[in-house]
Design an enzyme around this catalytic site. Sequence first.
Site, PDB file in Angstrom:
ATOM      1  N   ARG A   1     133.719  46.872  31.547  1.00  0.00           N
ATOM      2  CA  ARG A   1     132.559  46.027  31.837  1.00  0.00           C
ATOM      3  C   ARG A   1     132.455  45.679  33.321  1.00  0.00           C
ATOM      4  O   ARG A   1     131.357  45.563  33.860  1.00  0.00           O
ATOM      5  CB  ARG A   1     132.652  44.754  30.987  1.00  0.00           C
TER       6      ARG A   1
ATOM      7  N   GLY B   1     124.362  48.335  43.412  1.00  0.00           N
ATOM      8  CA  GLY B   1     125.165  49.552  43.424  1.00  0.00           C
ATOM      9  C   GLY B   1     126.650  49.322  43.237  1.00  0.00           C
ATOM     10  O   GLY B   1     127.149  48.190  43.271  1.00  0.00           O
TER      11      GLY B   1
ATOM     12  N   ASP C   1     135.351  54.443  19.685  1.00  0.00           N
ATOM     13  CA  ASP C   1     134.859  55.437  18.733  1.00  0.00           C
ATOM     14  C   ASP C   1     133.356  55.225  18.556  1.00  0.00           C
ATOM     15  O   ASP C   1     132.746  54.488  19.344  1.00  0.00           O
ATOM     16  CB  ASP C   1     135.614  55.295  17.396  1.00  0.00           C
TER      17      ASP C   1
ATOM     18  N   HIS D   1     130.089  48.799  23.586  1.00  0.00           N
ATOM     19  CA  HIS D   1     130.364  47.660  22.701  1.00  0.00           C
ATOM     20  C   HIS D   1     131.124  48.081  21.449  1.00  0.00           C
ATOM     21  O   HIS D   1     131.212  47.309  20.503  1.00  0.00           O
ATOM     22  CB  HIS D   1     129.067  46.920  22.368  1.00  0.00           C
TER      23      HIS D   1
ATOM     24  N   ASP E   1     129.711  48.985  44.520  1.00  0.00           N
ATOM     25  CA  ASP E   1     130.241  48.714  45.860  1.00  0.00           C
ATOM     26  C   ASP E   1     131.337  47.651  45.850  1.00  0.00           C
ATOM     27  O   ASP E   1     131.668  47.094  46.893  1.00  0.00           O
ATOM     28  CB  ASP E   1     129.091  48.260  46.789  1.00  0.00           C
TER      29      ASP E   1
ATOM     30  N   HIS F   1     129.058  45.818  35.578  1.00  0.00           N
ATOM     31  CA  HIS F   1     128.503  44.653  36.290  1.00  0.00           C
ATOM     32  C   HIS F   1     128.574  44.825  37.806  1.00  0.00           C
ATOM     33  O   HIS F   1     127.825  44.175  38.528  1.00  0.00           O
ATOM     34  CB  HIS F   1     129.211  43.369  35.844  1.00  0.00           C
TER      35      HIS F   1
ATOM     36  N   ASN G   1     128.317  36.531  34.387  1.00  0.00           N
ATOM     37  CA  ASN G   1     129.729  36.742  34.741  1.00  0.00           C
ATOM     38  C   ASN G   1     130.611  35.518  34.536  1.00  0.00           C
ATOM     39  O   ASN G   1     131.794  35.643  34.204  1.00  0.00           O
ATOM     40  CB  ASN G   1     129.835  37.166  36.222  1.00  0.00           C
TER      41      ASN G   1
END
Length: 324
Positions: free
Chosen positions: A64, A74, A248, A195, A76, A68, A96
Amino acid sequence: MTSSQVIVKLCITIFFLIHYGPPASAQLSSTFYSSSCPKALSTIKSAVNSAVAKESRMGASLLRLHFHDCFVNGCDGSILLDDTANFTGEKTAAPNNNSVRGFDVVDTIKSNLESICPGVVSCADILAVAARDSVVALGGSTWSVLLGRRDSTTASLSAANSNIPSPFLNLSGLITAFTNKGFTTKEMVALSGSHTIGQARCTLFRSRIYNETNINTAYATSLKSKCPSSGGDNNLSPLDTTSPTTFDSAYYTNLINNKGLLHSDQQLYSGGSGSTDSQVKSYSSNSATFFTDFGNAMITMGNLSPLTGTSGQIRTNCRKVNSG
Ligand code: HEM
Ligand SMILES: *[C@@H]1O[C@H](CO)[C@@H](O)[C@H](O)[C@H]1NC(C)=O
Ligand SMILES: *[C@@H]1O[C@H](CO)[C@@H](O)[C@H](O)[C@H]1NC(C)=O
Ligand SMILES: *[C@@H]1O[C@H](CO)[C@@H](O)[C@H](O)[C@H]1NC(C)=O
Ligand SMILES: *[C@@H]1O[C@H](CO)[C@@H](O)[C@H](O)[C@H]1NC(C)=O
Protein backbone atom coordinates in the site's frame (compact mmCIF):
# COMPACT_ATOMS: atom_id res chain seq x y z
CA MET A 1 16.49 10.53 -54.19
CA THR A 2 15.96 6.90 -55.08
CA SER A 3 13.87 4.82 -52.74
CA SER A 4 16.95 3.00 -51.46
CA GLN A 5 18.53 6.36 -50.61
CA VAL A 6 15.38 7.28 -48.72
CA ILE A 7 15.58 4.06 -46.75
CA VAL A 8 19.27 4.59 -45.94
CA LYS A 9 18.55 8.12 -44.80
CA LEU A 10 15.65 6.93 -42.67
CA CYS A 11 17.81 4.26 -41.05
CA ILE A 12 20.51 6.79 -40.23
CA THR A 13 17.94 9.14 -38.74
CA ILE A 14 16.44 6.38 -36.62
CA PHE A 15 19.93 5.31 -35.49
CA PHE A 16 20.76 8.82 -34.33
CA LEU A 17 17.39 9.26 -32.65
CA ILE A 18 17.81 6.03 -30.71
CA HIS A 19 21.42 6.63 -29.71
CA TYR A 20 21.74 10.38 -29.36
CA GLY A 21 18.23 11.83 -29.39
CA PRO A 22 16.91 13.54 -26.29
CA PRO A 23 14.61 11.04 -24.55
CA ALA A 24 11.03 12.29 -24.16
CA SER A 25 11.36 11.20 -20.54
CA ALA A 26 14.17 9.17 -19.02
CA GLN A 27 13.22 5.54 -18.90
CA LEU A 28 13.32 3.35 -15.84
CA SER A 29 15.19 0.08 -16.28
CA SER A 30 15.21 -3.26 -14.48
CA THR A 31 19.04 -3.28 -14.53
CA PHE A 32 19.52 0.24 -13.16
CA TYR A 33 21.54 -0.92 -10.12
CA SER A 34 23.33 -3.88 -11.77
CA SER A 35 26.72 -2.24 -11.59
CA SER A 36 26.21 0.55 -9.03
CA CYS A 37 24.71 -1.73 -6.37
CA PRO A 38 24.54 -5.34 -7.53
CA LYS A 39 23.19 -6.54 -4.17
CA ALA A 40 20.39 -3.95 -4.00
CA LEU A 41 17.57 -6.30 -4.96
CA SER A 42 18.68 -9.21 -2.79
CA THR A 43 19.14 -6.84 0.17
CA ILE A 44 15.59 -5.53 -0.17
CA LYS A 45 14.14 -8.99 -0.65
CA SER A 46 15.74 -10.46 2.44
CA ALA A 47 14.55 -7.57 4.64
CA VAL A 48 11.01 -7.84 3.23
CA ASN A 49 10.99 -11.59 3.74
CA SER A 50 12.01 -11.30 7.37
CA ALA A 51 9.49 -8.51 8.06
CA VAL A 52 6.68 -10.54 6.47
CA ALA A 53 7.76 -13.70 8.32
CA LYS A 54 7.47 -11.74 11.55
CA GLU A 55 4.09 -10.22 10.68
CA SER A 56 2.30 -11.23 7.50
CA ARG A 57 0.26 -8.01 7.39
CA MET A 58 3.49 -6.08 6.81
CA GLY A 59 3.45 -7.35 3.21
CA ALA A 60 0.11 -5.63 2.71
CA SER A 61 1.31 -2.45 4.38
CA LEU A 62 4.40 -2.24 2.17
CA LEU A 63 2.35 -2.81 -0.98
CA ARG A 64 0.00 0.00 0.00
CA LEU A 65 2.89 2.40 0.69
CA HIS A 66 3.99 2.19 -2.94
CA PHE A 67 0.40 2.90 -4.11
CA HIS A 68 0.02 5.90 -1.81
CA ASP A 69 3.45 7.16 -2.91
CA CYS A 70 2.75 6.87 -6.64
CA PHE A 71 -0.73 8.43 -6.59
CA VAL A 72 0.59 11.62 -5.02
CA ASN A 73 2.77 13.52 -7.51
CA GLY A 74 4.33 10.29 -8.76
CA CYS A 75 6.51 7.53 -7.32
CA ASP A 76 9.05 9.78 -5.63
CA GLY A 77 9.21 8.60 -2.02
CA SER A 78 7.24 11.65 -0.89
CA ILE A 79 5.06 9.63 1.49
CA LEU A 80 8.13 8.73 3.53
CA LEU A 81 9.02 12.30 4.56
CA ASP A 82 8.32 13.04 8.21
CA ASP A 83 6.56 16.22 9.28
CA THR A 84 8.85 18.78 10.91
CA ALA A 85 8.26 22.11 12.60
CA ASN A 86 8.63 23.77 9.19
CA PHE A 87 7.16 21.16 6.95
CA THR A 88 3.97 19.17 6.78
CA GLY A 89 4.14 16.11 4.59
CA GLU A 90 1.70 13.38 3.57
CA LYS A 91 1.71 11.16 6.63
CA THR A 92 -1.16 12.95 8.34
CA ALA A 93 -3.31 13.31 5.22
CA ALA A 94 -6.74 11.74 5.75
CA PRO A 95 -6.06 8.53 3.76
CA ASN A 96 -2.73 8.01 5.57
CA ASN A 97 -3.14 9.21 9.16
CA ASN A 98 -3.24 6.27 11.59
CA SER A 99 -3.43 4.06 8.56
CA VAL A 100 -0.27 3.67 6.48
CA ARG A 101 2.49 1.66 8.12
CA GLY A 102 5.79 -0.02 7.34
CA PHE A 103 8.06 2.99 7.76
CA ASP A 104 10.35 1.13 10.17
CA VAL A 105 10.85 -1.66 7.64
CA VAL A 106 11.72 0.92 4.97
CA ASP A 107 14.23 2.48 7.39
CA THR A 108 15.85 -0.91 7.97
CA ILE A 109 16.09 -1.56 4.24
CA LYS A 110 17.53 1.91 3.63
CA SER A 111 20.17 1.57 6.32
CA ASN A 112 21.17 -1.88 5.00
CA LEU A 113 21.53 -0.38 1.51
CA GLU A 114 23.46 2.66 2.75
CA SER A 115 25.99 0.36 4.37
CA ILE A 116 26.69 -1.56 1.13
CA CYS A 117 26.32 1.26 -1.45
CA PRO A 118 25.87 4.67 0.14
CA GLY A 119 23.83 7.26 -1.72
CA VAL A 120 22.86 4.97 -4.58
CA VAL A 121 19.43 3.37 -4.10
CA SER A 122 16.45 5.71 -3.86
CA CYS A 123 13.67 5.43 -1.31
CA ALA A 124 11.13 5.51 -4.15
CA ASP A 125 12.77 2.42 -5.71
CA ILE A 126 12.84 0.70 -2.30
CA LEU A 127 9.04 1.07 -2.17
CA ALA A 128 8.59 -0.31 -5.69
CA VAL A 129 10.76 -3.37 -5.01
CA ALA A 130 9.34 -3.95 -1.52
CA ALA A 131 5.80 -3.94 -2.98
CA ARG A 132 6.72 -6.67 -5.45
CA ASP A 133 8.66 -8.71 -2.88
CA SER A 134 5.71 -8.48 -0.48
CA VAL A 135 3.30 -9.87 -3.05
CA VAL A 136 5.70 -12.72 -3.78
CA ALA A 137 6.26 -13.39 -0.05
CA LEU A 138 2.50 -13.81 0.43
CA GLY A 139 2.09 -16.25 -2.47
CA GLY A 140 1.48 -13.99 -5.45
CA SER A 141 3.43 -14.10 -8.68
CA THR A 142 6.31 -11.88 -9.61
CA TRP A 143 7.00 -9.11 -12.11
CA SER A 144 10.13 -7.27 -13.16
CA VAL A 145 10.40 -3.96 -11.27
CA LEU A 146 11.71 -1.04 -13.29
CA LEU A 147 14.23 1.11 -11.41
CA GLY A 148 15.99 4.45 -11.48
CA ARG A 149 13.50 6.65 -9.65
CA ARG A 150 14.91 9.45 -7.51
CA ASP A 151 13.49 10.96 -4.33
CA SER A 152 11.50 14.16 -3.95
CA THR A 153 12.55 17.06 -1.78
CA THR A 154 8.90 17.91 -1.08
CA ALA A 155 5.61 16.25 -0.27
CA SER A 156 2.01 17.36 -0.58
CA LEU A 157 -0.64 16.83 2.06
CA SER A 158 -3.31 18.39 -0.14
CA ALA A 159 -2.45 16.18 -3.12
CA ALA A 160 -2.59 13.13 -0.83
CA ASN A 161 -6.05 14.19 0.32
CA SER A 162 -7.35 14.72 -3.18
CA ASN A 163 -5.61 12.00 -5.23
CA ILE A 164 -5.93 8.88 -3.11
CA PRO A 165 -9.34 7.30 -3.72
CA SER A 166 -11.84 7.13 -0.86
CA PRO A 167 -13.48 3.83 0.17
CA PHE A 168 -16.85 5.61 -0.04
CA LEU A 169 -16.63 6.17 -3.81
CA ASN A 170 -19.05 4.48 -6.18
CA LEU A 171 -17.90 2.72 -9.34
CA SER A 172 -17.88 5.84 -11.47
CA GLY A 173 -15.91 7.70 -8.79
CA LEU A 174 -13.33 4.89 -8.67
CA ILE A 175 -13.05 4.89 -12.46
CA THR A 176 -12.55 8.67 -12.43
CA ALA A 177 -9.89 8.53 -9.69
CA PHE A 178 -7.88 6.02 -11.72
CA THR A 179 -8.54 7.67 -15.09
CA ASN A 180 -7.09 10.85 -13.60
CA LYS A 181 -3.84 8.93 -13.14
CA GLY A 182 -3.92 7.44 -16.63
CA PHE A 183 -5.30 4.00 -15.78
CA THR A 184 -7.96 2.04 -17.61
CA THR A 185 -10.96 0.65 -15.75
CA LYS A 186 -9.49 -2.80 -16.31
CA GLU A 187 -6.26 -1.80 -14.57
CA MET A 188 -8.26 -0.29 -11.70
CA VAL A 189 -10.08 -3.60 -11.18
CA ALA A 190 -6.80 -5.53 -11.31
CA LEU A 191 -5.03 -3.21 -8.85
CA SER A 192 -7.97 -3.43 -6.45
CA GLY A 193 -7.07 -7.12 -6.11
CA SER A 194 -4.42 -5.86 -3.67
CA HIS A 195 -7.25 -6.09 -1.16
CA THR A 196 -6.72 -9.86 -1.17
CA ILE A 197 -4.31 -9.08 1.70
CA GLY A 198 -4.30 -6.63 4.60
CA GLN A 199 -6.84 -5.09 6.93
CA ALA A 200 -9.12 -2.12 7.30
CA ARG A 201 -10.47 -0.15 10.25
CA CYS A 202 -14.06 -0.34 11.43
CA THR A 203 -14.62 3.37 10.83
CA LEU A 204 -14.11 2.76 7.10
CA PHE A 205 -16.62 -0.11 6.72
CA ARG A 206 -19.19 0.62 9.46
CA SER A 207 -21.75 2.21 7.16
CA ARG A 208 -21.38 -0.73 4.78
CA ILE A 209 -22.16 -3.39 7.38
CA TYR A 210 -24.98 -1.50 9.10
CA ASN A 211 -26.65 0.29 6.19
CA GLU A 212 -25.99 -1.47 2.92
CA THR A 213 -28.12 -4.24 1.46
CA ASN A 214 -25.72 -5.73 -1.10
CA ILE A 215 -23.82 -7.55 1.65
CA ASN A 216 -23.99 -11.20 2.69
CA THR A 217 -26.06 -11.31 5.90
CA ALA A 218 -23.89 -13.74 7.85
CA TYR A 219 -20.78 -11.80 6.84
CA ALA A 220 -22.30 -8.50 8.01
CA THR A 221 -23.39 -10.08 11.30
CA SER A 222 -19.94 -11.42 12.05
CA LEU A 223 -18.34 -8.06 11.25
CA LYS A 224 -20.75 -6.25 13.60
CA SER A 225 -19.34 -8.19 16.55
CA LYS A 226 -15.94 -6.60 15.87
CA CYS A 227 -17.22 -3.24 14.65
CA PRO A 228 -19.97 -1.83 16.90
CA SER A 229 -22.34 0.84 15.60
CA SER A 230 -20.44 3.31 17.72
CA GLY A 231 -16.98 3.01 19.21
CA GLY A 232 -14.17 0.67 18.16
CA ASP A 233 -13.27 2.85 15.19
CA ASN A 234 -9.80 1.36 14.93
CA ASN A 235 -10.82 -2.30 15.24
CA LEU A 236 -9.43 -4.19 12.27
CA SER A 237 -11.00 -6.73 9.91
CA PRO A 238 -9.39 -8.48 6.95
CA LEU A 239 -10.13 -7.08 3.51
CA ASP A 240 -10.26 -10.69 2.23
CA THR A 241 -12.33 -12.70 4.67
CA THR A 242 -11.42 -16.11 3.25
CA SER A 243 -7.60 -15.97 2.87
CA PRO A 244 -6.41 -12.72 4.47
CA THR A 245 -2.68 -13.40 4.37
CA THR A 246 -2.43 -15.07 0.96
CA PHE A 247 -2.10 -13.12 -2.27
CA ASP A 248 -4.65 -14.99 -4.40
CA SER A 249 -7.83 -14.22 -6.34
CA ALA A 250 -10.20 -14.86 -3.41
CA TYR A 251 -10.91 -11.11 -3.18
CA TYR A 252 -12.88 -11.39 -6.44
CA THR A 253 -14.74 -14.54 -5.34
CA ASN A 254 -15.74 -12.68 -2.17
CA LEU A 255 -17.17 -9.86 -4.27
CA ILE A 256 -19.33 -12.33 -6.21
CA ASN A 257 -20.61 -13.55 -2.81
CA ASN A 258 -21.35 -10.00 -1.62
CA LYS A 259 -18.47 -10.22 0.83
CA GLY A 260 -16.52 -7.13 -0.13
CA LEU A 261 -15.45 -5.32 3.05
CA LEU A 262 -15.33 -1.75 1.79
CA HIS A 263 -18.13 0.00 -0.06
CA SER A 264 -15.60 0.63 -2.86
CA ASP A 265 -14.72 -3.08 -3.06
CA GLN A 266 -18.30 -4.21 -3.57
CA GLN A 267 -18.79 -1.51 -6.23
CA LEU A 268 -16.69 -3.66 -8.58
CA TYR A 269 -19.40 -6.35 -8.65
CA SER A 270 -23.13 -5.84 -8.77
CA GLY A 271 -24.88 -9.12 -9.35
CA GLY A 272 -23.71 -9.85 -12.86
CA SER A 273 -24.97 -6.75 -14.65
CA GLY A 274 -22.29 -4.18 -13.76
CA SER A 275 -19.69 -3.04 -16.28
CA THR A 276 -16.80 -4.57 -14.32
CA ASP A 277 -18.64 -7.75 -13.26
CA SER A 278 -17.32 -9.95 -16.05
CA GLN A 279 -13.73 -9.04 -15.19
CA VAL A 280 -14.36 -9.87 -11.52
CA LYS A 281 -15.78 -13.27 -12.55
CA SER A 282 -12.85 -13.94 -14.82
CA TYR A 283 -10.27 -13.17 -12.10
CA SER A 284 -12.27 -15.19 -9.58
CA SER A 285 -12.06 -18.31 -11.69
CA ASN A 286 -8.63 -17.75 -13.20
CA SER A 287 -5.97 -16.44 -10.85
CA ALA A 288 -3.28 -16.67 -13.56
CA THR A 289 -5.09 -13.97 -15.55
CA PHE A 290 -5.36 -11.84 -12.43
CA PHE A 291 -1.66 -12.26 -11.65
CA THR A 292 -0.59 -11.28 -15.17
CA ASP A 293 -2.83 -8.22 -15.28
CA PHE A 294 -1.86 -7.24 -11.74
CA GLY A 295 1.89 -7.36 -12.46
CA ASN A 296 1.47 -5.31 -15.62
CA ALA A 297 -0.70 -2.73 -13.84
CA MET A 298 1.88 -2.49 -11.03
CA ILE A 299 4.57 -1.71 -13.62
CA THR A 300 2.29 1.00 -15.03
CA MET A 301 1.69 2.38 -11.54
CA GLY A 302 5.44 2.39 -10.88
CA ASN A 303 5.91 4.55 -13.98
CA LEU A 304 3.80 7.41 -12.62
CA SER A 305 5.91 10.59 -12.98
CA PRO A 306 9.21 9.32 -11.58
CA LEU A 307 12.04 11.76 -10.95
CA THR A 308 14.99 10.64 -13.07
CA GLY A 309 18.39 11.85 -14.27
CA THR A 310 19.43 14.78 -12.12
CA SER A 311 15.96 15.63 -10.77
CA GLY A 312 15.39 15.15 -7.08
CA GLN A 313 18.00 13.37 -4.98
CA ILE A 314 18.89 10.03 -3.42
CA ARG A 315 17.90 10.51 0.20
CA THR A 316 20.27 9.13 2.80
CA ASN A 317 17.44 8.82 5.28
CA CYS A 318 14.04 8.16 3.69
CA ARG A 319 12.32 10.32 6.33
CA LYS A 320 14.30 13.50 5.60
CA VAL A 321 15.51 15.59 2.71
CA ASN A 322 19.34 15.52 2.58
CA SER A 323 20.83 18.49 4.41
CA GLY A 324 23.22 20.72 2.52
C1 HEM B 1 -9.52 1.21 -5.76
C2 HEM B 1 -9.43 2.16 -4.86
C3 HEM B 1 -8.91 1.89 -3.48
C4 HEM B 1 -9.51 2.28 -2.33
C5 HEM B 1 -10.79 3.09 -2.21
C6 HEM B 1 -8.72 1.78 -1.25
C7 HEM B 1 -9.00 1.98 0.09
C8 HEM B 1 -8.38 1.33 1.12
C9 HEM B 1 -8.75 1.46 2.50
C10 HEM B 1 -9.85 2.35 3.04
C11 HEM B 1 -7.95 0.63 3.23
C12 HEM B 1 -7.97 0.44 4.75
C13 HEM B 1 -7.27 1.63 5.40
C14 HEM B 1 -7.44 1.68 6.90
O1 HEM B 1 -8.15 0.87 7.47
O2 HEM B 1 -6.86 2.57 7.52
C15 HEM B 1 -7.07 -0.01 2.30
C16 HEM B 1 -6.10 -0.93 2.65
C17 HEM B 1 -5.23 -1.47 1.75
N1 HEM B 1 -5.07 -1.11 0.43
FE1 HEM B 1 -6.39 -0.06 -0.67
N2 HEM B 1 -7.67 1.09 -1.74
C18 HEM B 1 -7.72 1.14 -3.11
C19 HEM B 1 -6.80 0.63 -3.99
C20 HEM B 1 -5.64 0.00 -3.60
C21 HEM B 1 -4.53 -0.27 -4.47
C22 HEM B 1 -4.46 0.14 -5.94
C23 HEM B 1 -3.59 -0.91 -3.73
C24 HEM B 1 -2.23 -1.41 -4.11
C25 HEM B 1 -1.77 -1.45 -5.34
C26 HEM B 1 -4.14 -1.06 -2.40
C27 HEM B 1 -3.54 -1.72 -1.36
C28 HEM B 1 -4.07 -1.84 -0.10
C29 HEM B 1 -3.55 -2.76 0.91
C30 HEM B 1 -2.49 -3.80 0.68
C31 HEM B 1 -4.27 -2.51 2.08
C32 HEM B 1 -4.07 -3.16 3.45
C33 HEM B 1 -2.97 -2.40 4.17
C34 HEM B 1 -2.62 -2.93 5.56
O3 HEM B 1 -3.17 -3.91 6.03
O4 HEM B 1 -1.74 -2.29 6.18
N3 HEM B 1 -5.36 -0.45 -2.35
N4 HEM B 1 -7.33 0.44 1.03
C1 LIG C 1 12.87 25.41 10.80
O1 LIG C 1 13.24 26.68 10.30
C2 LIG C 1 14.08 27.41 11.20
C3 LIG C 1 14.27 28.80 10.63
O2 LIG C 1 14.56 28.77 9.25
C4 LIG C 1 15.39 26.63 11.36
O3 LIG C 1 16.24 27.33 12.24
C5 LIG C 1 15.08 25.26 11.92
O4 LIG C 1 16.27 24.48 11.99
C6 LIG C 1 14.07 24.53 11.06
N1 LIG C 1 13.66 23.31 11.74
C7 LIG C 1 13.60 22.12 11.13
C8 LIG C 1 13.17 20.96 11.98
O5 LIG C 1 13.87 21.98 9.96
C1 LIG D 1 -3.90 12.29 12.93
O1 LIG D 1 -4.15 11.39 13.97
C2 LIG D 1 -3.80 11.88 15.25
C3 LIG D 1 -3.94 10.74 16.26
O2 LIG D 1 -5.20 10.16 16.19
C4 LIG D 1 -4.68 13.06 15.59
O3 LIG D 1 -4.37 13.58 16.85
C5 LIG D 1 -4.47 14.15 14.54
O4 LIG D 1 -5.35 15.20 14.73
C6 LIG D 1 -4.68 13.58 13.14
N1 LIG D 1 -4.23 14.55 12.17
C7 LIG D 1 -4.99 15.00 11.19
C8 LIG D 1 -4.38 16.00 10.29
O5 LIG D 1 -6.12 14.58 11.00
C1 LIG E 1 -21.57 8.34 -7.92
O1 LIG E 1 -21.19 9.33 -6.99
C2 LIG E 1 -21.23 10.64 -7.53
C3 LIG E 1 -20.62 11.60 -6.51
O2 LIG E 1 -20.92 11.24 -5.19
C4 LIG E 1 -22.66 11.00 -7.88
O3 LIG E 1 -22.75 12.30 -8.41
C5 LIG E 1 -23.16 10.00 -8.91
O4 LIG E 1 -24.51 10.23 -9.20
C6 LIG E 1 -22.98 8.57 -8.43
N1 LIG E 1 -23.23 7.67 -9.54
C7 LIG E 1 -24.01 6.62 -9.43
C8 LIG E 1 -24.17 5.79 -10.67
O5 LIG E 1 -24.56 6.29 -8.39
C1 LIG F 1 -27.16 4.60 8.40
O1 LIG F 1 -28.03 5.47 7.71
C2 LIG F 1 -28.77 6.34 8.56
C3 LIG F 1 -29.75 7.10 7.71
O2 LIG F 1 -29.09 7.69 6.61
C4 LIG F 1 -27.80 7.25 9.31
O3 LIG F 1 -28.48 8.10 10.18
C5 LIG F 1 -26.84 6.38 10.13
O4 LIG F 1 -25.87 7.20 10.74
C6 LIG F 1 -26.16 5.36 9.23
N1 LIG F 1 -25.38 4.43 10.07
C7 LIG F 1 -24.11 4.17 9.86
C8 LIG F 1 -23.47 3.22 10.80
O5 LIG F 1 -23.49 4.67 8.95
